[in-house]
Design an enzyme around this catalytic site. Structure first.
Site, PDB file in Angstrom:
ATOM      1  N   ARG A  69       0.934  -1.130   0.108  1.00  0.00           N
ATOM      2  CA  ARG A  69       0.053  -0.100   0.070  1.00  0.00           C
ATOM      3  C   ARG A  69       0.935   1.260  -0.027  1.00  0.00           C
ATOM      4  O   ARG A  69       1.566   1.442   0.922  1.00  0.00           O
ATOM      5  CB  ARG A  69      -0.945   0.125   1.210  1.00  0.00           C
ATOM      6  CG  ARG A  69      -1.778   1.088   1.252  1.00  0.00           C
ATOM      7  CD  ARG A  69      -2.875   1.289   2.474  1.00  0.00           C
ATOM      8  NE  ARG A  69      -3.298   2.512   2.492  1.00  0.00           N
ATOM      9  CZ  ARG A  69      -3.331   3.331   3.518  1.00  0.00           C
ATOM     10  NH1 ARG A  69      -2.621   3.067   4.627  1.00  0.00           N
ATOM     11  NH2 ARG A  69      -3.855   4.477   3.382  1.00  0.00           N
ATOM     12  N   HIS A 113      -3.245  10.983   0.559  1.00  0.00           N
ATOM     13  CA  HIS A 113      -2.592  10.893   1.643  1.00  0.00           C
ATOM     14  C   HIS A 113      -2.204  12.063   2.359  1.00  0.00           C
ATOM     15  O   HIS A 113      -0.862  12.390   2.561  1.00  0.00           O
ATOM     16  CB  HIS A 113      -1.576   9.727   1.996  1.00  0.00           C
ATOM     17  CG  HIS A 113      -1.138   9.175   3.152  1.00  0.00           C
ATOM     18  ND1 HIS A 113      -1.027   7.638   3.281  1.00  0.00           N
ATOM     19  CD2 HIS A 113      -1.025   9.806   4.261  1.00  0.00           C
ATOM     20  CE1 HIS A 113      -0.958   7.594   4.627  1.00  0.00           C
ATOM     21  NE2 HIS A 113      -0.774   8.962   5.395  1.00  0.00           N
ATOM     22  N   GLU A 158      -7.471   8.297   6.090  1.00  0.00           N
ATOM     23  CA  GLU A 158      -7.744   8.939   7.257  1.00  0.00           C
ATOM     24  C   GLU A 158      -8.315  10.630   7.040  1.00  0.00           C
ATOM     25  O   GLU A 158      -7.686  11.387   7.580  1.00  0.00           O
ATOM     26  CB  GLU A 158      -6.422   8.882   8.089  1.00  0.00           C
ATOM     27  CG  GLU A 158      -6.015   7.654   8.597  1.00  0.00           C
ATOM     28  CD  GLU A 158      -4.860   7.735   9.562  1.00  0.00           C
ATOM     29  OE1 GLU A 158      -4.400   6.585   9.940  1.00  0.00           O
ATOM     30  OE2 GLU A 158      -3.888   8.565   9.807  1.00  0.00           O
ATOM     31  N   ASN A 282      -7.280   1.876   9.841  1.00  0.00           N
ATOM     32  CA  ASN A 282      -6.045   2.159  10.346  1.00  0.00           C
ATOM     33  C   ASN A 282      -6.209   2.052  11.890  1.00  0.00           C
ATOM     34  O   ASN A 282      -7.185   2.708  12.525  1.00  0.00           O
ATOM     35  CB  ASN A 282      -5.423   3.399  10.218  1.00  0.00           C
ATOM     36  CG  ASN A 282      -5.116   3.460   8.542  1.00  0.00           C
ATOM     37  OD1 ASN A 282      -5.146   2.521   7.789  1.00  0.00           O
ATOM     38  ND2 ASN A 282      -4.794   4.551   8.303  1.00  0.00           N
ATOM     39  N   TYR A 284      -4.264   2.035  15.745  1.00  0.00           N
ATOM     40  CA  TYR A 284      -3.148   2.430  16.624  1.00  0.00           C
ATOM     41  C   TYR A 284      -3.449   2.258  18.127  1.00  0.00           C
ATOM     42  O   TYR A 284      -2.568   1.543  18.812  1.00  0.00           O
ATOM     43  CB  TYR A 284      -2.302   3.779  16.315  1.00  0.00           C
ATOM     44  CG  TYR A 284      -1.592   3.691  14.982  1.00  0.00           C
ATOM     45  CD1 TYR A 284      -0.483   3.127  14.740  1.00  0.00           C
ATOM     46  CD2 TYR A 284      -2.466   4.165  13.977  1.00  0.00           C
ATOM     47  CE1 TYR A 284       0.101   3.175  13.539  1.00  0.00           C
ATOM     48  CE2 TYR A 284      -1.782   4.170  12.673  1.00  0.00           C
ATOM     49  CZ  TYR A 284      -0.528   3.680  12.545  1.00  0.00           C
ATOM     50  OH  TYR A 284      -0.018   3.620  11.289  1.00  0.00           O
ATOM     51  N   GLU A 343      -3.307   0.063   8.242  1.00  0.00           N
ATOM     52  CA  GLU A 343      -2.164   0.524   8.918  1.00  0.00           C
ATOM     53  C   GLU A 343      -2.161  -0.190  10.394  1.00  0.00           C
ATOM     54  O   GLU A 343      -3.237  -0.065  10.983  1.00  0.00           O
ATOM     55  CB  GLU A 343      -2.079   2.060   8.900  1.00  0.00           C
ATOM     56  CG  GLU A 343      -1.539   2.687   7.890  1.00  0.00           C
ATOM     57  CD  GLU A 343      -1.463   4.112   7.859  1.00  0.00           C
ATOM     58  OE1 GLU A 343      -1.126   4.529   9.127  1.00  0.00           O
ATOM     59  OE2 GLU A 343      -1.738   4.937   7.179  1.00  0.00           O
TER      60      GLU A 343
END
Length: 435
Positions: A69, A113, A158, A282, A284, A343
């Site tokens: 990606r 992005h 995002e 994504n 985290y 991600e």
């Protein structure tokens, strides 16, 4: 085929800021303004991927991933964000795609992005509805060249973070601090996504996704005030960008005093809710939210303790990935398309030892635990079809400059020397056992 991959972004790795006909982006402008990035760092050179991409493709081939990606630089393909294509820019991605395919690696490009062409920002950026239409034109140009070989496309990366950090709080490019007046940015990005999805499919794209950064929201307590604050934060971070795409409507924003979205035109939500072939998530860390202690937003970040943290200070909560994916399935049911974890990774203070080895065993534990959490979500009924490690390379980490290292491969930025870390070897062996 389950996609096992790594991920990068154009401004974070490419460098060659003034080469190949590339125009300036908002990150070129922002990073060159004093005080905007840590250490005054810019992405002018970054990982010099523009020149060193054959070496980086070889690193991916050695790792054994079957997908990559990456993002396309809008200002490399269309320097002013509108008008004629820059053939030299498209040639670069054409060569990259062919090299990936030759190694059996599925290319998964992201169209946006965060690096909007500066000329479009000068005209209002994502605050301007016209930018959504320019985005669709850019999507058509990119897919017109690449969709004969590229099956899977991601429109936006995002959009919540870009709106919040770039337009609401001003800590990312373009550096505007508009707070709730940044809400049109959410809608125009989503409208751009919907228009681009149509343009991609018209050019032959087989699969279209959007990638949202999502977080499990934990109330700080069971008090009514904390529960209401957590709900308000969940609406802003998660539902504002998922509900329109998956349900065709915006969530209730009354907690923010917003009852009239006058920037939403008739028919917009039908465009935004164009059926997807997958959704990128994504992850985290979770977010713990409490009732606000002062005027302003209807919540405050209460922080999370009791867990290990990354070099960024983010809590490491592997089960949060399972929790997030299951929550999405519970919330959206049959409306949730196949999920790709686009991600997941962690920053560490990675320093080569005397023998040159980067012993990042903390990252190995992070990846091992998060992959297992993803698999638990699958066993609980979530249709997960891919996992991409952030990131292939240590790179320019936005406002943090070169101070946060997320890579499987260590980059010595003065020399551009690439050194695979222990986590690279671990993932290589793991993927070998998967095939």
């Amino acid at each position: 085929m389950f996609l096992w991959g790594t991920a990068t972004a154009a401004y974070q790795i490419e460098g060659a800021a003034d080469e190949g006909g590339r125009g300036p982006s908002v990150w070129d402008t922002f990073s060159r303004e004093p005080g905007r990035t840590r250490g005054g760092h810019t992405g002018d050179v970054a990982c010099d991927h523009y020149h060193r991409w054959p070496e980086d493709v070889a690193l991916m081939a050695g790792l054994g991933v079957n997908a990559y990606r990456f993002s396309l630089s809008w200002s490399r393909i269309q320097p002013s964000g509108s008008g004629p294509v820059n053939a030299e820019g498209l040639d670069f991605y054409d060569r990259l795609v062919d090299a990936l395919l030759a190694e059996g690696i599925t290319p998964v490009p992201t169209l946006f992005h965060w690096d909007l062409p500066q000329a479009l920002e000068d005209g209002g950026g994502w605050l301007a509805r016209d930018t959504a239409h320019r985005f669709a034109e850019y999507a058509a140009l990119a897919a017109g060249r690449l969709a004969d070989r590229v099956r899977m496309w991601i429109t936006l990366n995002e959009p919540f973070v870009h709106m919040a950090y770039g337009y609401a709080m001003g800590i990312h490019a373009p550096g505007r601090a508009l707070m709730l007046d940044a809400l049109p940015v959410a809608h125009h990005q989503l409208l751009g996504h919907g228009l681009a999805a149509g343009a991609l499919r018209a050019a032959g794209a087989e699969q279209v996704l959007i990638t949202n950064n999502c977080t499990p929201v934990w109330p700080a307590s069971d008090s009514e005030a904390d529960l209401a604050a957590a709900e308000a934060y969940d609406v802003l971070h998660n539902r504002l960008f998922n509900d329109p795409v998956l349900l065709g409507k915006y969530p209730d924003l009354s907690a923010y005093g917003v009852t009239n979205l006058d920037f939403v035109y008739d028919g917009d939500l039908d465009v935004i809710a164009t059926p997807l072939d997958g959704i990128g998530i994504n992850y985290y860390n979770p977010t713990r939210i409490a009732a606000p202690s002062s005027e302003g937003l209807p919540w405050e970040d209460a922080g999370i303790s009791g867990y290990p943290t990354t070099a960024f200070g983010w809590p490491v909560v592997p089960d949060g990935l399972r929790e997030l994916l299951v929550r999405l399935k519970d919330r959206y049911g049959d409306r949730l398309p196949p999920v790709y974890v686009t991600e997941n990774g962690c920053s560490q203070e990675d320093v080569p030892g005397p023998d040159g080895v980067v012993d990042d065993r903390g990252r190995i534990a992070f990846l091992e635990q998060h992959i297992e959490a993803m698999r638990r979500a699958g066993r609980e009924g979530v249709d997960v079809r891919g996992y991409f490690v952030w990131s292939l390379l240590d790179n320019f980490e936005w406002a943090e400059g070169y101070h946060q290292r997320f890579g499987l491969v260590h980059v010595d930025f003065p020399t551009q020397r690439r050194t695979p870390k222990a986590s690279y070897a671990w993932l290589r062996d793991f993927l070998s056992s998967e095939h």
